[in-house]
Motif scaffolding. Structure first.
Motif, PDB file in Angstrom:
ATOM      1  N   GLY A 231      10.741   0.355   1.698  1.00  0.00           N
ATOM      2  CA  GLY A 231      10.863   0.580   3.162  1.00  0.00           C
ATOM      3  C   GLY A 231       9.696   0.320   4.101  1.00  0.00           C
ATOM      4  O   GLY A 231       9.695  -0.249   5.219  1.00  0.00           O
ATOM      5  N   LEU A 232       8.680   0.177   3.330  1.00  0.00           N
ATOM      6  CA  LEU A 232       7.130  -0.493   4.238  1.00  0.00           C
ATOM      7  C   LEU A 232       7.518  -1.835   4.518  1.00  0.00           C
ATOM      8  O   LEU A 232       7.177  -2.211   5.710  1.00  0.00           O
ATOM      9  N   TYR A 233       7.910  -2.465   3.438  1.00  0.00           N
ATOM     10  CA  TYR A 233       8.107  -3.974   3.685  1.00  0.00           C
ATOM     11  C   TYR A 233       9.148  -4.353   4.780  1.00  0.00           C
ATOM     12  O   TYR A 233       9.076  -5.170   5.461  1.00  0.00           O
ATOM     13  N   ILE A 234      10.283  -3.405   4.684  1.00  0.00           N
ATOM     14  CA  ILE A 234      11.438  -3.759   5.568  1.00  0.00           C
ATOM     15  C   ILE A 234      10.748  -3.406   6.843  1.00  0.00           C
ATOM     16  O   ILE A 234      11.210  -4.300   7.909  1.00  0.00           O
ATOM     17  N   ASN A 235      10.210  -2.284   7.097  1.00  0.00           N
ATOM     18  CA  ASN A 235       9.510  -2.128   8.397  1.00  0.00           C
ATOM     19  C   ASN A 235       8.587  -3.475   8.891  1.00  0.00           C
ATOM     20  O   ASN A 235       8.668  -3.546  10.175  1.00  0.00           O
ATOM     21  N   ARG A 236       8.051  -3.930   8.135  1.00  0.00           N
ATOM     22  CA  ARG A 236       6.969  -5.092   8.543  1.00  0.00           C
ATOM     23  C   ARG A 236       7.779  -6.209   8.752  1.00  0.00           C
ATOM     24  O   ARG A 236       7.663  -6.825   9.837  1.00  0.00           O
ATOM     25  N   LEU A 237       9.235  -6.476   8.005  1.00  0.00           N
ATOM     26  CA  LEU A 237      10.077  -7.558   8.614  1.00  0.00           C
ATOM     27  C   LEU A 237      10.657  -7.395   9.886  1.00  0.00           C
ATOM     28  O   LEU A 237      10.772  -8.145  10.692  1.00  0.00           O
ATOM     29  N   GLN A 238      11.131  -6.208  10.074  1.00  0.00           N
ATOM     30  CA  GLN A 238      11.678  -5.792  11.414  1.00  0.00           C
ATOM     31  C   GLN A 238      10.526  -5.796  12.607  1.00  0.00           C
ATOM     32  O   GLN A 238      11.196  -6.144  13.511  1.00  0.00           O
ATOM     33  N   ARG A 239       9.512  -5.699  12.064  1.00  0.00           N
ATOM     34  CA  ARG A 239       8.614  -5.925  13.491  1.00  0.00           C
ATOM     35  C   ARG A 239       8.205  -7.244  13.689  1.00  0.00           C
ATOM     36  O   ARG A 239       7.032  -7.361  14.323  1.00  0.00           O
ATOM     37  N   GLY A 240       8.381  -8.119  12.599  1.00  0.00           N
ATOM     38  CA  GLY A 240       7.689  -9.405  12.542  1.00  0.00           C
ATOM     39  C   GLY A 240       6.404  -9.686  12.404  1.00  0.00           C
ATOM     40  O   GLY A 240       5.605 -10.387  12.625  1.00  0.00           O
ATOM     41  N   MET A 241       5.999  -8.550  11.324  1.00  0.00           N
ATOM     42  CA  MET A 241       4.520  -8.651  10.672  1.00  0.00           C
ATOM     43  C   MET A 241       4.626  -9.312   9.476  1.00  0.00           C
ATOM     44  O   MET A 241       5.672  -9.591   8.888  1.00  0.00           O
ATOM     45  N   LYS A 242       3.384  -9.713   9.192  1.00  0.00           N
ATOM     46  CA  LYS A 242       3.331 -10.507   7.629  1.00  0.00           C
ATOM     47  C   LYS A 242       3.518  -9.285   6.652  1.00  0.00           C
ATOM     48  O   LYS A 242       3.138  -8.226   6.797  1.00  0.00           O
ATOM     49  N   LEU A 243       4.091  -9.826   5.410  1.00  0.00           N
ATOM     50  CA  LEU A 243       4.362  -8.733   4.535  1.00  0.00           C
ATOM     51  C   LEU A 243       3.191  -8.334   3.973  1.00  0.00           C
ATOM     52  O   LEU A 243       2.670  -7.306   3.403  1.00  0.00           O
ATOM     53  N   GLU A 244       2.001  -9.416   3.829  1.00  0.00           N
ATOM     54  CA  GLU A 244       0.941  -9.181   3.152  1.00  0.00           C
ATOM     55  C   GLU A 244       1.005  -8.476   1.892  1.00  0.00           C
ATOM     56  O   GLU A 244       0.337  -7.243   1.476  1.00  0.00           O
TER      57      GLU A 244
END
Length: 297
Positions: A231-244
Motif C-alpha cells: 500500500g505504501l509503494y502504491i501510494n508513492r506510484l500514484q502520487r508520482g513519487m520515487k519508490l526509494e
C-alpha cells in the motif's frame, strides 16, 4: 514303419512343446528383478534400441538380457523409434510388460518446483534440476530475440511469465513444450476474475504487479506486513513519487548479500535503482510468492 513315423511325430511334438514352453516363459515369466521393488530407468532423447539394451544390461534390472532381446524383437520394439523418457520399472515384471511400457512411451511424470529465484538464470537452474533439459540450453532459447518476441517479454520481464508453483511434466520435455506449458499456466493464473478486477483498480498490468510484488517480498520477511508495504509503494506510484526501495538498490548493485544500504549504494547508475528513477524498475528483482502477489493486489 508306422512305429517310426509315430516316434518321429512324438519327438517333433515333444520338441515343439519345449520350444513353446520356452517361448511362453520368455514372454510371460518374471524377468525383472529389483531389490528395492522399483527402478527409475532413464532413456535419453535420440537413444537407439542398442542404447536401451545397454542401459538395461548395465542397470542389472533383468535376470536374462537375452530373453528380453528376443521378446523385444518379437514385439517389434527393435524396429520402431525408441521413445525417450523416465520409466518406473517394477520388480517381477515379465519381458512382455517391460517391453510394452518402453515401446508405448508410458513414462512417469516428474514434478518441477520453483520459487524464490532472483534471476532468470537462477530459475533455469531450478527448473532443469529434475529433467533432461539443461539450464544453459533453456536460457539460450528463452533469451533468443525470436522467443522473446513470440512470448511478448524482454530480458528483464521474461521471468514474469513463470508463476511460482509445482508442476507435472515429462522428464524429456523440450524447451518449446516447457515454454508453452508455462504460458498456459501464466494465463490460467491471471484468468482469475478477482485478480483481474484488482489489477484494473490499481491501474497496473500483470508485469507491473509482479514487479511490485517482488519489491514487497524483499522489503519484509513477515507475510502479515506485505499488504501494508504494498500500500505504501502504491501510494508513492500514484502520487508520482520515487519508490526509494532499498531492495531495488541491492539488485542494482548486484551485491545480493548486502545487509545495509549506504549512501554510496544509492548513487549506483541503474534503471533498477528506484532512488534515482521514477516509477517501477524495468522488471522484477525477485520471483515473489503467489501469496505476495495476492497481498499486493
Amino acid at each position: 514303419m508306422k512305429k517310426i513315423i509315430l516316434g518321429i511325430l512324438a519327438l517333433v511334438l515333444f520338441i515343439g512343446a519345449i520350444v513353446a514352453y520356452k517361448g511362453y516363459s520368455y514372454i510371460f515369466s518374471p524377468n525383472v528383478s529389483i531389490s528395492q521393488g522399483e527402478h527409475t530407468l532413464l532413456i535419453p532423447s535420440g537413444s537407439s534400441y542398442d542404447d536401451v539394451l545397454s542401459i538395461i544390461d548395465t542397470s542389472n534390472i533383468v535376470d536374462d538380457i537375452g530373453s528380453f532381446a528376443k521378446v523385444a524383437a518379437w514385439m517389434s520394439y527393435q524396429k520402431e523409434k525408441v521413445p525417450a523418457g523416465k520409466y518406473q520399472i517394477k520388480n517381477g515384471w515379465s519381458n512382455k510388460e517391460l517391453v510394452g511400457v518402453l515401446r508405448s512411451g508410458r513414462q512417469a511424470p516428474v514434478k518441477i518446483t520453483y520459487n524464490q529465484c532472483r534471476t532468470i538464470y537462477n530459475l533455469a537452474a531450478r527448473i532443469t534440476q529434475g529433467i533432461e533439459l539443461d539450464s544453459a540450453s533453456l536460457i539460450d532459447h528463452l533469451l533468443l530475440p525470436s522467443t522473446l518476441e513470440e512470448v511478448g517479454y524482454n530480458e528483464n520481464t521474461i521471468i514474469t511469465m513463470f508463476i511460482p508453483n509445482t508442476y507435472e511434466v515429462y522428464w524429456n520435455i523440450t524447451k518449446e513444450e516447457l515454454i508453452s506449458k508455462m504460458k498456459k499456466e501464466h494465463k490460467l493464473f491471471w484468468s482469475n476474475t478477482d485478480r483481474q478486477a484488482k489489477l484494473k483498480a490499481l491501474d497496473l498490468n500483470e508485469i507491473e504487479l509482479y514487479t511490485l510484488a517482488s519489491i514487497v517480498e524483499k522489503e519484509t520477511l513477515a507475510p502479515s506486513e506485505r499488504k501494508k508495504v504494498a500500500g505504501l509503494y502504491i501510494n508513492r506510484l500514484q502520487r508520482g513519487m520515487k519508490l526509494e526501495a532499498d531492495p531495488t538498490v541491492v539488485f542494482a548493485t548486484g551485491l545480493f548479500e548486502l545487509r545495509r544500504v549506504r549512501f554510496k549504494h544509492l548513487e549506483v547508475d541503474s534503471p533498477f535503482n528506484t532512488y534515482r528513477n521514477l516509477g517501477l524498475p524495468p522488471g522484477p528483482i525477485f520471483m515473489p510468492d503467489i501469496s505476495t502477489m495476492d497481498a499486493t493486489l
